[in-house]
Scaffold this active site. Structure first.
Site, mmCIF file in Angstrom:
data_model
loop_
_atom_site.group_PDB
_atom_site.id
_atom_site.type_symbol
_atom_site.label_atom_id
_atom_site.label_comp_id
_atom_site.label_asym_id
_atom_site.label_seq_id
_atom_site.Cartn_x
_atom_site.Cartn_y
_atom_site.Cartn_z
ATOM 1 N N HIS A 1 0.840 -1.206 0.000
ATOM 2 C CA HIS A 1 0.000 0.000 0.000
ATOM 3 C C HIS A 1 0.877 1.260 0.000
ATOM 4 C CE1 HIS A 1 -3.010 -2.644 2.376
ATOM 5 N NE2 HIS A 1 -3.550 -2.453 1.187
ATOM 6 N N SER B 1 -2.757 -7.729 3.249
ATOM 7 C CA SER B 1 -3.021 -7.507 4.677
ATOM 8 C C SER B 1 -3.358 -8.822 5.363
ATOM 9 C CB SER B 1 -4.184 -6.520 4.856
ATOM 10 O OG SER B 1 -3.837 -5.263 4.351
ATOM 11 N N ARG C 1 -1.956 -6.231 -8.263
ATOM 12 C CA ARG C 1 -0.882 -7.193 -8.028
ATOM 13 C C ARG C 1 -0.779 -8.217 -9.148
ATOM 14 N NH1 ARG C 1 -2.802 -8.359 -2.036
ATOM 15 N NH2 ARG C 1 -4.676 -8.236 -3.268
#
Ligand code: PNS
Length: 167
Positions: free
Chosen positions: A17, A130, A92
């Site tokens: 991020h 995450s 990604r």
């Protein structure tokens, strides 16, 4: 003034991020990092904790044209209220594409003035998420290569087995 919004759950913020936020800061005059609600995700950190971690991380990187905010409603409406030109997100892999494309088209329908731009993630962050950070920290693993150093300890303490995981 060109304003971009970097939205996300940031539960917690990762180096992936941060890479996208820092790159957006170079392209836009101002970047608003919007801690937003994803109804499909159960979060481990409270909204305030996520905002606080982003504030510490962006300060430690010396990013000056960045603001952290919390968004409880629709992103498209929030963007309009802030006069934002674009949403910036990281991509990604192809696995992200369908989900991100769906959100981009929905936001465009809701706010035709708003463009969604995707930045290709840096190679070293291709695998980072995450949820992976939470899993490694939860089992006491080392997360220093995955999250900003200045918040790594906070994340570890909150997520280590036996810690308070509910916010
Ligand atoms: O990090 P995430 O969970 O992939 O981010 C998704 C997020 C929070 C950006 C998305 O769920 C969102 O925009 N939520 C705000 C509510 C909204 O506008 N929903 C419609 C988006 S199509």
């Amino acid at each position: 003034m060109r304003i971009a919004i970097c939205p996300g759950s940031f539960d917690p913020v990762t180096l992936g991020h941060m890479d996208i936020i820092a790159r957006a800061c170079k392209i836009f005059d101002k970047v608003i990092v919007a801690v937003s609600v994803n109804p499909e995700k159960h979060t481990s950190f409270s909204t305030e904790e996520r905002k606080q971690m982003l504030t510490i991380a962006t300060k430690s990187m010396g990013l000056e044209n960045v603001e952290i905010d919390v968004v409880n409603g629709l992103l498209a409406d929030y963007a309009r209220s802030k006069g934002a030109n674009a949403i910036v997100k990281g991509l990604r892999a192809m696995t992200d594409f369908e989900y991100e494309f769906q959100m981009a088209l929905t936001n465009k329908q809701l706010n035709p003035e708003l463009e969604t731009m995707f930045l290709a993630t840096s190679a070293q962050n291709m695998f980072l998420s995450s949820s992976m950070v939470k899993q490694v920290a939860g089992f006491g693993g080392d997360i220093k290569d995955f999250v900003p150093e200045c918040i790594a300890q906070t994340i570890k303490e909150r997520l280590s087995i036996g810690g308070n995981k509910n916010g």
